[in-house]
Scaffold this motif. Structure first.
Motif, PDB file in Angstrom:
ATOM      1  N   ALA A  93       3.113  13.518  -0.289  1.00 10.10           N
ATOM      2  CA  ALA A  93       4.007  12.783  -1.186  1.00 10.10           C
ATOM      3  C   ALA A  93       5.352  12.528  -0.516  1.00 10.10           C
ATOM      4  CB  ALA A  93       4.205  13.569  -2.483  1.00 10.10           C
ATOM      5  N   ALA A  94       5.832  13.510   0.226  1.00 12.47           N
ATOM      6  CA  ALA A  94       7.120  13.352   0.905  1.00 12.47           C
ATOM      7  C   ALA A  94       7.049  12.271   1.977  1.00 12.47           C
ATOM      8  CB  ALA A  94       7.556  14.684   1.511  1.00 12.47           C
ATOM      9  N   GLN A  95       6.015  12.337   2.829  1.00 10.88           N
ATOM     10  CA  GLN A  95       5.964  11.395   3.943  1.00 10.88           C
ATOM     11  C   GLN A  95       5.668   9.968   3.472  1.00 10.88           C
ATOM     12  OE1 GLN A  95       2.893  13.376   6.087  1.00 10.88           O
ATOM     13  NE2 GLN A  95       1.252  12.100   5.287  1.00 10.88           N
ATOM     14  N   VAL A  96       4.797   9.806   2.490  1.00  6.31           N
ATOM     15  CA  VAL A  96       4.480   8.466   2.007  1.00  6.31           C
ATOM     16  C   VAL A  96       5.666   7.875   1.243  1.00  6.31           C
ATOM     17  CG1 VAL A  96       2.954   7.110   0.518  1.00  6.31           C
ATOM     18  CG2 VAL A  96       2.001   8.899   1.966  1.00  6.31           C
ATOM     19  N   SER A  97       6.388   8.715   0.494  1.00  4.59           N
ATOM     20  CA  SER A  97       7.565   8.224  -0.213  1.00  4.59           C
ATOM     21  C   SER A  97       8.642   7.771   0.767  1.00  4.59           C
ATOM     22  CB  SER A  97       8.118   9.319  -1.137  1.00  4.59           C
ATOM     23  OG  SER A  97       7.187   9.663  -2.140  1.00  4.59           O
ATOM     24  N   VAL A  98       8.887   8.568   1.800  1.00  6.18           N
ATOM     25  CA  VAL A  98       9.866   8.173   2.812  1.00  6.18           C
ATOM     26  C   VAL A  98       9.407   6.899   3.525  1.00  6.18           C
ATOM     27  CG1 VAL A  98      10.959   8.845   4.994  1.00  6.18           C
ATOM     28  CG2 VAL A  98      10.744  10.506   3.149  1.00  6.18           C
ATOM     29  N   ALA A  99       8.107   6.826   3.835  1.00  6.51           N
ATOM     30  CA  ALA A  99       7.582   5.629   4.505  1.00  6.51           C
ATOM     31  C   ALA A  99       7.755   4.395   3.637  1.00  6.51           C
ATOM     32  CB  ALA A  99       6.107   5.828   4.846  1.00  6.51           C
ATOM     33  N   ALA A 100       7.540   4.544   2.320  1.00  3.01           N
ATOM     34  CA  ALA A 100       7.730   3.405   1.418  1.00  3.01           C
ATOM     35  C   ALA A 100       9.181   2.952   1.412  1.00  3.01           C
ATOM     36  CB  ALA A 100       7.275   3.789   0.011  1.00  3.01           C
TER      37      ALA A 100
ATOM     38  N   ARG B  63       0.825  -1.205   0.000  1.00  2.00           N
ATOM     39  CA  ARG B  63       0.000   0.000   0.000  1.00  2.00           C
ATOM     40  C   ARG B  63       0.861   1.257   0.000  1.00  2.00           C
ATOM     41  NH1 ARG B  63      -3.342   1.033   5.511  1.00  2.00           N
ATOM     42  NH2 ARG B  63      -3.901   2.859   4.272  1.00  2.00           N
ATOM     43  N   LEU B  64       2.001   1.230   0.706  1.00  2.00           N
ATOM     44  CA  LEU B  64       2.876   2.397   0.724  1.00  2.00           C
ATOM     45  C   LEU B  64       3.550   2.602  -0.628  1.00  2.00           C
ATOM     46  CD1 LEU B  64       4.533   2.152   4.251  1.00  2.00           C
ATOM     47  CD2 LEU B  64       2.939   3.892   3.441  1.00  2.00           C
ATOM     48  N   ALA B  65       3.970   1.506  -1.267  1.00  2.00           N
ATOM     49  CA  ALA B  65       4.609   1.626  -2.571  1.00  2.00           C
ATOM     50  C   ALA B  65       3.635   2.180  -3.604  1.00  2.00           C
ATOM     51  CB  ALA B  65       5.150   0.270  -3.012  1.00  2.00           C
ATOM     52  N   LEU B  66       2.401   1.661  -3.617  1.00  2.00           N
ATOM     53  CA  LEU B  66       1.408   2.142  -4.577  1.00  2.00           C
ATOM     54  C   LEU B  66       0.973   3.569  -4.260  1.00  2.00           C
ATOM     55  CD1 LEU B  66      -0.738  -1.105  -4.876  1.00  2.00           C
ATOM     56  CD2 LEU B  66       0.733  -0.109  -6.648  1.00  2.00           C
TER      57      LEU B  66
ATOM     58  N   CYS C 165       2.601   6.506   9.196  1.00  2.00           N
ATOM     59  CA  CYS C 165       2.416   5.484   8.166  1.00  2.00           C
ATOM     60  C   CYS C 165       2.899   4.109   8.612  1.00  2.00           C
ATOM     61  CB  CYS C 165       3.134   5.894   6.879  1.00  2.00           C
ATOM     62  SG  CYS C 165       2.536   7.434   6.140  1.00  2.00           S
ATOM     63  N   VAL C 166       4.193   3.945   8.804  1.00  2.00           N
ATOM     64  CA  VAL C 166       4.762   2.620   8.984  1.00  2.00           C
ATOM     65  C   VAL C 166       4.209   1.923  10.226  1.00  2.00           C
ATOM     66  CG1 VAL C 166       6.882   1.309   9.337  1.00  2.00           C
ATOM     67  CG2 VAL C 166       6.860   3.227   7.726  1.00  2.00           C
ATOM     68  N   VAL C 167       4.348   2.546  11.392  1.00  2.00           N
ATOM     69  CA  VAL C 167       3.950   1.881  12.645  1.00  2.00           C
ATOM     70  C   VAL C 167       2.436   1.670  12.720  1.00  2.00           C
ATOM     71  CG1 VAL C 167       3.952   2.044  15.162  1.00  2.00           C
ATOM     72  CG2 VAL C 167       5.998   2.681  13.865  1.00  2.00           C
ATOM     73  N   PRO C 168       1.592   2.718  12.519  1.00  2.00           N
ATOM     74  CA  PRO C 168       0.146   2.467  12.612  1.00  2.00           C
ATOM     75  C   PRO C 168      -0.378   1.525  11.542  1.00  2.00           C
ATOM     76  CG  PRO C 168       0.579   4.708  11.862  1.00  2.00           C
ATOM     77  CD  PRO C 168       1.883   4.152  12.310  1.00  2.00           C
ATOM     78  N   PHE C 169       0.167   1.599  10.329  1.00  2.00           N
ATOM     79  CA  PHE C 169      -0.271   0.681   9.280  1.00  2.00           C
ATOM     80  C   PHE C 169       0.042  -0.768   9.671  1.00  2.00           C
ATOM     81  CE2 PHE C 169      -0.144   3.738   5.380  1.00  2.00           C
ATOM     82  CZ  PHE C 169      -1.092   4.530   6.003  1.00  2.00           C
ATOM     83  N   LEU C 170       1.226  -0.980  10.235  1.00  2.00           N
ATOM     84  CA  LEU C 170       1.588  -2.322  10.678  1.00  2.00           C
ATOM     85  C   LEU C 170       0.678  -2.803  11.801  1.00  2.00           C
ATOM     86  CD1 LEU C 170       5.496  -2.164  10.645  1.00  2.00           C
ATOM     87  CD2 LEU C 170       4.068  -3.649   9.224  1.00  2.00           C
ATOM     88  N   LEU C 171       0.365  -1.915  12.737  1.00  2.00           N
ATOM     89  CA  LEU C 171      -0.498  -2.296  13.851  1.00  2.00           C
ATOM     90  C   LEU C 171      -1.906  -2.646  13.368  1.00  2.00           C
ATOM     91  CD1 LEU C 171       0.580   0.325  16.566  1.00  2.00           C
ATOM     92  CD2 LEU C 171       0.973  -2.155  16.616  1.00  2.00           C
TER      93      LEU C 171
ATOM     94  N   GLY D  82      11.051  11.847   8.073  1.00  2.00           N
ATOM     95  CA  GLY D  82      11.382  10.504   8.545  1.00  2.00           C
ATOM     96  C   GLY D  82      10.614  10.148   9.802  1.00  2.00           C
ATOM     97  N   VAL D  83      10.498  11.117  10.715  1.00  2.00           N
ATOM     98  CA  VAL D  83       9.738  10.887  11.948  1.00  2.00           C
ATOM     99  C   VAL D  83       8.255  10.705  11.627  1.00  2.00           C
ATOM    100  CG1 VAL D  83       9.096  11.861  14.187  1.00  2.00           C
ATOM    101  CG2 VAL D  83      11.413  12.193  13.299  1.00  2.00           C
ATOM    102  N   ILE D  84       7.723  11.590  10.778  1.00  2.00           N
ATOM    103  CA  ILE D  84       6.311  11.514  10.410  1.00  2.00           C
ATOM    104  C   ILE D  84       6.007  10.206   9.683  1.00  2.00           C
ATOM    105  CG2 ILE D  84       4.514  12.544   8.972  1.00  2.00           C
ATOM    106  CD1 ILE D  84       5.020  14.090  11.474  1.00  2.00           C
ATOM    107  N   ALA D  85       6.922   9.782   8.811  1.00  2.00           N
ATOM    108  CA  ALA D  85       6.711   8.546   8.059  1.00  2.00           C
ATOM    109  C   ALA D  85       6.553   7.355   8.995  1.00  2.00           C
ATOM    110  CB  ALA D  85       7.878   8.308   7.100  1.00  2.00           C
ATOM    111  N   LEU D  86       7.327   7.337  10.058  1.00  2.00           N
ATOM    112  CA  LEU D  86       7.221   6.240  11.028  1.00  2.00           C
ATOM    113  C   LEU D  86       5.932   6.334  11.831  1.00  2.00           C
ATOM    114  CD1 LEU D  86      10.888   6.026  12.359  1.00  2.00           C
ATOM    115  CD2 LEU D  86       9.692   4.305  11.007  1.00  2.00           C
TER     116      LEU D  86
END
Length: 321
Positions: A208-215, A61-64, A98-104, A91-95
């Motif tokens: 775009a910045a935060q989702v790209s970094v999260a991907a 989902r992050l890549a797309l 996106c990354v941590v809550p999506f994983l949870l 980088g902080v926002i991406a985690l």
């Protein structure tokens, strides 16, 4: 940002034109698309998990989403931010966003109904208020805010059903993971307000910045987390496409247009509709069962949010704080 979460942009001045009704229909369509997309996202997560692991679902989902937002940046000819410190904040926002809550949420989706996940996602404004009060000292709660928090907390307890943990609603620790995800959203919103908004970039650029970094972060973690067999049938592929391109990509553009036309406060009311969409789709499409406490708790949570935001006070003729 995602709601799942939102990113606020400064409202644009009122526009004048020959066809205001057409513009009104356009922003209404964007608002309804947001409610449908974010409300249905937990259904798509549930379907995607039939062929992918939680981490694989998040990576996809992050890549797309990053691909969709990068295309938007290219088509609209927006410039990428250049300051290194801004990208450090991303980088902080991406985690946190996106990354941590999506994983949870994806991990919890293995154990609890998708409709229940959407109900817990509606607690995001409550978590945001709590974190903002602790992190931003200038923020203060009035009587309505305190009452809203208490009502919201009561609604969460009703949904969690501590008198019957582990029943049809799933294990308590999976439900707690959903609350952990919304707490991450609250942290990210307070962090964004404190460290990111001052740079003056618009919502599509920040998204775009935060989702790209999260991907990129998720791609780096994939050898450790995104392991296991992969089964890509049509439902899984379609769910990932909608979840990534729309729920993690285009939804940010719709959100920006709604904020610009209606203002941030009105745009945030999409939170009231997403649990309804999530629960109805979970029952109708996946055949999930609904216990009495879940819709009751969801209503209490939404009333708490509306009270805290001054909506109910304005309806009754009182000025909201």
């Amino acid at each position: 940002m995602t709601r799942e979460g939102t990113v606020s942009a400064p409202p644009s001045p009122p526009t004048t034109g020959a066809a205001p009704s057409s513009a009104g229909r356009s922003v209404l369509a964007a608002y309804l698309a947001l409610a449908l997309t974010w409300g249905a996202s937990f259904l798509f997560i549930k379907v995607a998990l039939t062929g992918l692991s939680p981490a694989q679902t998040v990576l996809g989902r992050l890549a797309l989403g990053a691909l969709a937002l990068n295309v938007i940046m290219l088509v609209t000819r927006r410039r990428w931010p250049g300051r290194p410190v801004f990208w450090a904040h991303m980088g902080v926002i991406a985690l946190m966003l996106c990354v941590v809550p999506f994983l949870l949420f994806a991990w919890a989706g293995q154990y609890i109904p998708s409709g229940l996940s959407s109900i817990y996602n509606a607690t995001t404004p409550l978590m945001t208020i709590l974190v903002t009060l602790a992190a931003l000292r200038q923020e203060r709660l009035g009587t309505a805010g305190v009452l809203g928090l208490l009502l919201g907390a009561a609604g969460v307890v009703v949904v969690l059903a501590p008198w019957d943990l582990g029943a049809e609603t799933g294990p308590w620790w999976a439900q707690a993971a959903c609350l952990g995800a919304t707490f991450c959203y609250g942290l990210s919103f307070a962090y964004t307000r404190r460290f990111v908004l001052a740079y003056g970039h618009d919502a599509p650029t920040v998204a775009a910045a935060q989702v790209s970094v999260a991907a990129l972060v998720m791609l780096a973690l994939s050898p450790l987390l995104a392991t296991g067999p992969v089964r890509l049938d049509l439902p899984v592929v379609a769910s990932m496409a909608v979840l990534g391109v729309f729920g993690t990509g285009l939804a940010y553009v719709w959100n920006t247009s709604v904020i610009a036309r209606w203002g941030a406060a009105t745009a945030s009311t999409v939170t009231y509709l997403t649990p309804l969409v999530g629960v109805v789709l979970g029952v109708a499409v996946l055949g999930e069962t609904l216990t009495w406490n879940q819709p009751l708790g969801a209503v209490i949570v939404v009333v708490g949010i509306m009270t805290g935001q001054g909506v109910i006070g304005s309806w009754s003729g009182r000025r909201s704080p």
